[in-house]
Write an enzyme that holds these catalytic residues in place. Structure first.
Site, PDB file in Angstrom:
ATOM      1  N   ASN A   1       0.814  -1.419  -0.271  1.00  0.00           N
ATOM      2  CA  ASN A   1       0.055   0.293   0.252  1.00  0.00           C
ATOM      3  C   ASN A   1       0.971   1.413   0.139  1.00  0.00           C
ATOM      4  O   ASN A   1       0.877   2.165  -0.586  1.00  0.00           O
ATOM      5  CB  ASN A   1      -1.169  -0.218   1.600  1.00  0.00           C
ATOM      6  CG  ASN A   1      -0.673  -0.483   2.439  1.00  0.00           C
ATOM      7  OD1 ASN A   1       0.799  -1.023   2.739  1.00  0.00           O
ATOM      8  ND2 ASN A   1      -0.198   1.194   3.698  1.00  0.00           N
TER       9      ASN A   1
ATOM     10  N   CYS B   1      -2.957   4.976   6.465  1.00  0.00           N
ATOM     11  CA  CYS B   1      -3.272   4.174   8.399  1.00  0.00           C
ATOM     12  C   CYS B   1      -2.802   4.743   9.738  1.00  0.00           C
ATOM     13  O   CYS B   1      -3.317   4.113  10.735  1.00  0.00           O
ATOM     14  CB  CYS B   1      -3.989   2.799   8.148  1.00  0.00           C
ATOM     15  SG  CYS B   1      -4.907   1.936   6.546  1.00  0.00           S
TER      16      CYS B   1
END
Length: 354
Positions: free
Chosen positions: A112, A285
Protein backbone atom coordinates in the site's frame (compact mmCIF):
# COMPACT_ATOMS: atom_id res chain seq x y z
CA UNK A 1 -36.84 -10.87 -1.20
CA UNK A 2 -35.60 -8.24 -3.65
CA UNK A 3 -32.79 -7.32 -1.24
CA UNK A 4 -31.77 -10.99 -0.91
CA UNK A 5 -31.66 -11.38 -4.70
CA UNK A 6 -29.57 -8.23 -5.00
CA UNK A 7 -27.08 -9.45 -2.39
CA UNK A 8 -26.80 -12.79 -4.22
CA UNK A 9 -26.18 -11.02 -7.54
CA UNK A 10 -23.55 -8.88 -5.82
CA UNK A 11 -21.87 -11.96 -4.36
CA UNK A 12 -21.76 -13.47 -7.85
CA UNK A 13 -20.15 -10.31 -9.23
CA UNK A 14 -17.41 -10.33 -6.57
CA UNK A 15 -16.80 -14.04 -7.09
CA UNK A 16 -16.56 -13.66 -10.87
CA UNK A 17 -14.02 -10.86 -10.51
CA UNK A 18 -11.75 -13.16 -8.47
CA UNK A 19 -12.31 -16.44 -10.28
CA UNK A 20 -14.03 -17.81 -7.17
CA UNK A 21 -17.27 -19.67 -6.47
CA UNK A 22 -20.26 -17.72 -5.21
CA UNK A 23 -20.34 -19.60 -1.90
CA UNK A 24 -16.68 -18.73 -1.25
CA UNK A 25 -17.35 -14.99 -0.82
CA UNK A 26 -18.18 -13.55 2.62
CA UNK A 27 -18.98 -9.88 3.07
CA UNK A 28 -17.27 -8.04 5.93
CA UNK A 29 -16.88 -4.48 7.17
CA UNK A 30 -13.56 -3.98 5.35
CA UNK A 31 -10.04 -5.20 4.76
CA UNK A 32 -8.93 -5.11 8.40
CA UNK A 33 -11.80 -7.33 9.50
CA UNK A 34 -11.12 -9.73 6.63
CA UNK A 35 -7.43 -9.93 7.56
CA UNK A 36 -8.27 -10.57 11.22
CA UNK A 37 -10.78 -13.27 10.37
CA UNK A 38 -8.44 -15.10 7.99
CA UNK A 39 -5.35 -14.96 10.19
CA UNK A 40 -6.94 -15.59 13.59
CA UNK A 41 -9.17 -18.27 12.12
CA UNK A 42 -6.29 -20.11 10.44
CA UNK A 43 -4.28 -19.81 13.63
CA UNK A 44 -7.08 -21.37 15.67
CA UNK A 45 -7.39 -24.23 13.19
CA UNK A 46 -3.63 -24.74 13.26
CA UNK A 47 -3.47 -24.76 17.05
CA UNK A 48 -5.95 -27.64 17.15
CA UNK A 49 -3.41 -29.66 15.14
CA UNK A 50 -0.46 -28.54 17.25
CA UNK A 51 0.73 -26.10 14.56
CA UNK A 52 1.43 -22.60 15.86
CA UNK A 53 3.87 -21.08 13.37
CA UNK A 54 2.92 -18.30 10.95
CA UNK A 55 4.93 -16.83 8.06
CA UNK A 56 4.44 -13.25 6.90
CA UNK A 57 6.59 -10.33 5.71
CA UNK A 58 8.07 -7.25 7.32
CA UNK A 59 6.12 -4.90 5.02
CA UNK A 60 2.53 -6.02 5.61
CA UNK A 61 -0.31 -3.65 6.44
CA UNK A 62 -0.78 -3.15 10.17
CA UNK A 63 -4.04 -5.12 10.02
CA UNK A 64 -1.80 -8.14 9.41
CA UNK A 65 1.21 -7.17 11.53
CA UNK A 66 -0.80 -6.23 14.60
CA UNK A 67 -2.87 -9.40 14.31
CA UNK A 68 0.34 -11.45 14.18
CA UNK A 69 1.68 -9.56 17.20
CA UNK A 70 -1.54 -10.41 19.05
CA UNK A 71 -1.08 -14.08 18.22
CA UNK A 72 2.54 -13.98 19.39
CA UNK A 73 1.23 -12.96 22.81
CA UNK A 74 -0.98 -16.05 22.75
CA UNK A 75 1.66 -18.67 22.11
CA UNK A 76 2.23 -18.46 18.36
CA UNK A 77 5.58 -17.96 16.67
CA UNK A 78 5.72 -15.63 13.68
CA UNK A 79 8.46 -15.44 11.05
CA UNK A 80 8.67 -11.97 9.50
CA UNK A 81 10.45 -12.44 6.20
CA UNK A 82 12.81 -9.59 5.24
CA UNK A 83 12.33 -7.95 1.85
CA UNK A 84 14.85 -6.89 -0.78
CA UNK A 85 15.60 -3.27 -1.69
CA UNK A 86 12.41 -3.18 -3.78
CA UNK A 87 10.17 -4.49 -1.00
CA UNK A 88 9.75 -8.00 -2.41
CA UNK A 89 10.02 -11.47 -0.92
CA UNK A 90 10.64 -14.54 -3.04
CA UNK A 91 8.83 -17.86 -3.15
CA UNK A 92 12.14 -19.45 -2.19
CA UNK A 93 12.22 -17.41 1.04
CA UNK A 94 8.75 -18.64 1.87
CA UNK A 95 9.66 -22.25 1.12
CA UNK A 96 12.80 -22.01 3.27
CA UNK A 97 10.76 -20.65 6.20
CA UNK A 98 8.09 -23.38 6.16
CA UNK A 99 8.28 -25.80 9.10
CA UNK A 100 6.39 -28.87 10.25
CA UNK A 101 4.32 -26.66 12.56
CA UNK A 102 3.53 -23.89 10.03
CA UNK A 103 -0.22 -23.26 9.95
CA UNK A 104 -0.42 -20.20 7.67
CA UNK A 105 1.46 -18.11 5.14
CA UNK A 106 0.12 -14.57 4.71
CA UNK A 107 1.76 -12.28 2.13
CA UNK A 108 0.22 -9.07 0.78
CA UNK A 109 -0.52 -8.93 -2.95
CA UNK A 110 0.65 -5.35 -3.49
CA UNK A 111 2.17 -2.94 -0.99
CA UNK A 112 0.00 0.00 0.00
CA UNK A 113 2.94 2.39 0.39
CA UNK A 114 5.50 1.61 -2.29
CA UNK A 115 3.27 -0.23 -4.76
CA UNK A 116 5.48 -3.31 -5.11
CA UNK A 117 3.63 -6.40 -6.36
CA UNK A 118 4.61 -9.69 -4.73
CA UNK A 119 5.11 -13.00 -6.65
CA UNK A 120 1.78 -14.31 -5.39
CA UNK A 121 1.28 -17.15 -7.88
CA UNK A 122 4.74 -18.55 -7.15
CA UNK A 123 4.18 -18.35 -3.40
CA UNK A 124 0.74 -19.93 -3.79
CA UNK A 125 2.27 -22.84 -5.72
CA UNK A 126 4.76 -23.51 -2.93
CA UNK A 127 2.05 -23.37 -0.26
CA UNK A 128 -0.17 -25.78 -2.22
CA UNK A 129 2.72 -28.23 -2.60
CA UNK A 130 3.46 -28.01 1.13
CA UNK A 131 -0.27 -28.11 2.05
CA UNK A 132 -0.03 -24.81 3.96
CA UNK A 133 -3.04 -22.42 3.86
CA UNK A 134 -2.14 -19.25 1.95
CA UNK A 135 -3.77 -15.88 2.64
CA UNK A 136 -3.14 -12.63 0.80
CA UNK A 137 -4.16 -9.10 1.74
CA UNK A 138 -5.20 -7.91 -1.73
CA UNK A 139 -6.81 -4.64 -0.65
CA UNK A 140 -4.50 -2.61 -2.89
CA UNK A 141 -4.54 -5.07 -5.78
CA UNK A 142 -8.19 -5.95 -6.45
CA UNK A 143 -9.42 -3.98 -9.44
CA UNK A 144 -5.89 -2.89 -10.32
CA UNK A 145 -4.26 -6.28 -11.03
CA UNK A 146 -5.71 -9.37 -12.72
CA UNK A 147 -6.46 -11.93 -10.01
CA UNK A 148 -7.54 -15.55 -10.32
CA UNK A 149 -7.60 -17.21 -6.90
CA UNK A 150 -7.69 -20.71 -8.34
CA UNK A 151 -4.85 -20.26 -10.83
CA UNK A 152 -2.76 -18.47 -8.19
CA UNK A 153 -3.49 -21.11 -5.51
CA UNK A 154 -4.82 -18.52 -3.06
CA UNK A 155 -6.80 -20.03 -0.18
CA UNK A 156 -8.01 -16.78 1.41
CA UNK A 157 -8.07 -13.23 0.07
CA UNK A 158 -9.02 -9.96 1.75
CA UNK A 159 -10.39 -6.92 -0.08
CA UNK A 160 -11.85 -3.54 0.81
CA UNK A 161 -14.48 -1.52 -1.04
CA UNK A 162 -13.24 2.02 -0.55
CA UNK A 163 -10.07 1.24 -2.52
CA UNK A 164 -12.34 0.67 -5.55
CA UNK A 165 -14.59 3.73 -5.13
CA UNK A 166 -17.20 1.67 -3.29
CA UNK A 167 -18.56 3.03 0.02
CA UNK A 168 -16.42 2.85 3.14
CA UNK A 169 -17.29 0.15 5.63
CA UNK A 170 -17.65 -2.76 3.22
CA UNK A 171 -15.20 -5.50 2.30
CA UNK A 172 -15.05 -9.20 1.59
CA UNK A 173 -13.09 -12.31 2.42
CA UNK A 174 -12.68 -15.13 -0.09
CA UNK A 175 -12.38 -18.48 1.68
CA UNK A 176 -11.64 -21.51 -0.48
CA UNK A 177 -14.09 -24.37 -0.25
CA UNK A 178 -12.81 -26.86 2.30
CA UNK A 179 -11.44 -24.28 4.74
CA UNK A 180 -13.90 -23.85 7.59
CA UNK A 181 -12.76 -20.85 9.62
CA UNK A 182 -14.16 -20.30 13.10
CA UNK A 183 -16.60 -17.40 13.19
CA UNK A 184 -15.00 -14.06 14.01
CA UNK A 185 -18.37 -12.57 15.05
CA UNK A 186 -20.91 -14.75 16.86
CA UNK A 187 -24.63 -14.07 16.66
CA UNK A 188 -27.09 -14.50 13.84
CA UNK A 189 -27.08 -16.66 10.75
CA UNK A 190 -25.96 -14.05 8.23
CA UNK A 191 -23.31 -14.96 5.63
CA UNK A 192 -24.39 -18.61 5.80
CA UNK A 193 -23.82 -18.64 9.55
CA UNK A 194 -20.15 -17.67 9.24
CA UNK A 195 -20.25 -13.93 9.99
CA UNK A 196 -23.03 -12.58 12.20
CA UNK A 197 -24.51 -9.10 11.85
CA UNK A 198 -27.10 -7.41 9.66
CA UNK A 199 -25.87 -7.19 6.08
CA UNK A 200 -24.78 -3.79 4.79
CA UNK A 201 -26.93 -4.11 1.65
CA UNK A 202 -26.13 -0.67 0.14
CA UNK A 203 -22.41 -1.27 0.74
CA UNK A 204 -22.57 -4.76 -0.75
CA UNK A 205 -24.29 -3.50 -3.88
CA UNK A 206 -21.80 -0.64 -4.17
CA UNK A 207 -18.85 -3.01 -3.77
CA UNK A 208 -20.15 -5.33 -6.47
CA UNK A 209 -20.70 -2.53 -8.96
CA UNK A 210 -17.30 -1.02 -8.19
CA UNK A 211 -15.66 -4.38 -8.82
CA UNK A 212 -17.55 -4.84 -12.09
CA UNK A 213 -16.35 -1.42 -13.25
CA UNK A 214 -12.77 -1.78 -12.02
CA UNK A 215 -12.20 -5.30 -13.35
CA UNK A 216 -13.73 -4.69 -16.77
CA UNK A 217 -10.75 -2.81 -18.19
CA UNK A 218 -7.71 -3.47 -16.00
CA UNK A 219 -5.21 -3.86 -18.85
CA UNK A 220 -6.21 -0.71 -20.74
CA UNK A 221 -6.56 1.33 -17.56
CA UNK A 222 -3.12 0.25 -16.33
CA UNK A 223 -1.47 1.05 -19.65
CA UNK A 224 -2.73 4.65 -19.56
CA UNK A 225 -1.98 5.08 -15.86
CA UNK A 226 1.52 3.58 -16.03
CA UNK A 227 2.54 5.91 -18.87
CA UNK A 228 1.70 8.92 -16.71
CA UNK A 229 3.30 7.33 -13.66
CA UNK A 230 6.57 6.70 -15.47
CA UNK A 231 6.70 10.24 -16.87
CA UNK A 232 6.16 11.78 -13.44
CA UNK A 233 8.78 9.48 -11.87
CA UNK A 234 11.32 10.30 -14.58
CA UNK A 235 10.91 14.04 -14.02
CA UNK A 236 10.80 13.99 -10.21
CA UNK A 237 13.97 11.89 -10.03
CA UNK A 238 15.78 14.81 -11.67
CA UNK A 239 15.54 16.53 -8.28
CA UNK A 240 18.96 16.02 -6.64
CA UNK A 241 19.23 13.36 -3.91
CA UNK A 242 15.98 11.54 -4.65
CA UNK A 243 15.26 7.84 -5.09
CA UNK A 244 12.32 5.73 -6.20
CA UNK A 245 10.95 3.37 -3.57
CA UNK A 246 9.48 0.06 -4.66
CA UNK A 247 10.07 -2.13 -7.68
CA UNK A 248 10.68 -0.17 -10.91
CA UNK A 249 8.38 -2.37 -13.01
CA UNK A 250 6.57 -4.86 -10.73
CA UNK A 251 4.48 -2.14 -9.12
CA UNK A 252 0.95 -0.80 -9.14
CA UNK A 253 0.30 1.40 -12.17
CA UNK A 254 -0.96 4.31 -10.08
CA UNK A 255 1.62 4.37 -7.29
CA UNK A 256 4.65 6.66 -6.96
CA UNK A 257 6.80 6.69 -3.82
CA UNK A 258 9.92 8.84 -3.85
CA UNK A 259 12.28 9.69 -1.00
CA UNK A 260 13.69 13.21 -0.99
CA UNK A 261 16.69 13.86 1.25
CA UNK A 262 16.75 16.99 3.34
CA UNK A 263 12.98 17.41 3.41
CA UNK A 264 10.61 16.54 6.23
CA UNK A 265 7.59 14.61 4.96
CA UNK A 266 4.87 16.47 6.84
CA UNK A 267 6.16 19.86 5.71
CA UNK A 268 6.24 18.60 2.15
CA UNK A 269 2.64 17.41 2.35
CA UNK A 270 1.41 20.66 3.87
CA UNK A 271 3.04 22.77 1.20
CA UNK A 272 1.84 20.51 -1.61
CA UNK A 273 -1.66 20.70 -0.17
CA UNK A 274 -1.47 24.49 -0.25
CA UNK A 275 -0.64 24.11 -3.94
CA UNK A 276 -3.61 21.85 -4.60
CA UNK A 277 -1.78 18.50 -4.67
CA UNK A 278 -3.13 15.75 -2.40
CA UNK A 279 -0.33 13.40 -1.37
CA UNK A 280 0.83 11.31 1.57
CA UNK A 281 4.11 10.45 3.22
CA UNK A 282 3.39 6.86 4.20
CA UNK A 283 0.33 4.75 4.85
CA UNK A 284 -2.92 6.67 5.22
CA UNK A 285 -3.74 4.31 8.08
CA UNK A 286 -0.78 5.60 10.12
CA UNK A 287 -1.08 9.29 9.23
CA UNK A 288 -1.37 10.18 12.92
CA UNK A 289 1.99 8.63 13.72
CA UNK A 290 5.29 10.52 13.78
CA UNK A 291 7.29 7.31 13.34
CA UNK A 292 8.89 6.68 9.95
CA UNK A 293 7.24 4.11 7.69
CA UNK A 294 8.03 0.51 8.68
CA UNK A 295 7.96 -0.33 4.96
CA UNK A 296 10.65 2.20 4.07
CA UNK A 297 12.80 1.09 7.00
CA UNK A 298 12.37 -2.53 5.87
CA UNK A 299 13.77 -1.76 2.40
CA UNK A 300 16.86 -0.27 4.04
CA UNK A 301 16.25 3.47 4.18
CA UNK A 302 17.74 5.36 7.15
CA UNK A 303 15.26 7.14 9.43
CA UNK A 304 15.96 10.64 8.13
CA UNK A 305 15.43 9.57 4.51
CA UNK A 306 12.30 7.55 5.34
CA UNK A 307 10.83 10.66 6.96
CA UNK A 308 11.10 12.52 3.66
CA UNK A 309 9.03 10.24 1.45
CA UNK A 310 6.36 11.40 -0.97
CA UNK A 311 3.57 9.06 -2.08
CA UNK A 312 1.26 9.92 -4.97
CA UNK A 313 -1.69 7.69 -5.86
CA UNK A 314 -3.87 8.17 -8.93
CA UNK A 315 -5.79 6.42 -11.68
CA UNK A 316 -6.26 6.78 -15.42
CA UNK A 317 -8.40 9.90 -15.00
CA UNK A 318 -5.30 11.92 -14.03
CA UNK A 319 -4.99 14.32 -16.96
CA UNK A 320 -1.80 15.27 -18.77
CA UNK A 321 -2.30 18.77 -17.36
CA UNK A 322 -2.44 17.32 -13.84
CA UNK A 323 0.79 15.43 -14.47
CA UNK A 324 2.45 18.57 -15.83
CA UNK A 325 1.37 20.50 -12.75
CA UNK A 326 2.83 17.87 -10.40
CA UNK A 327 6.09 17.83 -12.36
CA UNK A 328 6.34 21.62 -12.21
CA UNK A 329 5.23 22.10 -8.60
CA UNK A 330 7.03 19.43 -6.58
CA UNK A 331 10.60 20.62 -7.42
CA UNK A 332 9.70 24.19 -6.46
CA UNK A 333 8.28 23.05 -3.13
CA UNK A 334 11.32 20.88 -2.44
CA UNK A 335 13.67 23.76 -3.26
CA UNK A 336 11.83 26.09 -0.89
CA UNK A 337 11.81 23.57 1.95
CA UNK A 338 15.48 22.74 1.50
CA UNK A 339 16.32 26.42 1.65
CA UNK A 340 14.84 26.44 5.18
CA UNK A 341 16.22 23.07 6.29
CA UNK A 342 19.25 22.85 8.61
CA UNK A 343 19.35 19.11 7.82
CA UNK A 344 19.79 19.80 4.10
CA UNK A 345 22.42 22.42 4.88
CA UNK A 346 24.36 19.87 6.94
CA UNK A 347 24.05 17.20 4.21
CA UNK A 348 25.36 19.60 1.58
CA UNK A 349 28.24 20.66 3.81
CA UNK A 350 29.29 17.13 4.77
CA UNK A 351 28.92 15.63 1.28
CA UNK A 352 29.96 18.59 -0.85
CA UNK A 353 26.61 18.90 -2.61
CA UNK A 354 26.22 22.16 -4.48
Amino acid sequence: MDAAKTVLASREAVANALGAKVNEIYFTAGGSESDNWAIKGAAELGAKKGKKHIITTAVEHHAVLHTCEYLEKHGFEVTYLPVDEFGRVSAQQVENAIREDTCLVTVMFANNEIGTIMPIAEIGKICKEKKIPFHTDAVQAVGHVDIDVKAMNIDMLSLSGHKLHAPKGIGALYIRTGIVLPNLIAGGAQERGRRAGTENVPGIVGLAQAMRDACASIEGKNRITAQKRDRIIQELLKIPETRLNGHPTERLAGNINISIRGVEGESLLLMLDMNGIAASSGSACTSGSLDPSHVLLAIGLPHEVAHGSLRLSFEEDLTDEDADYIIATVPKVVERLRAMSPLWERICKEEGIQ
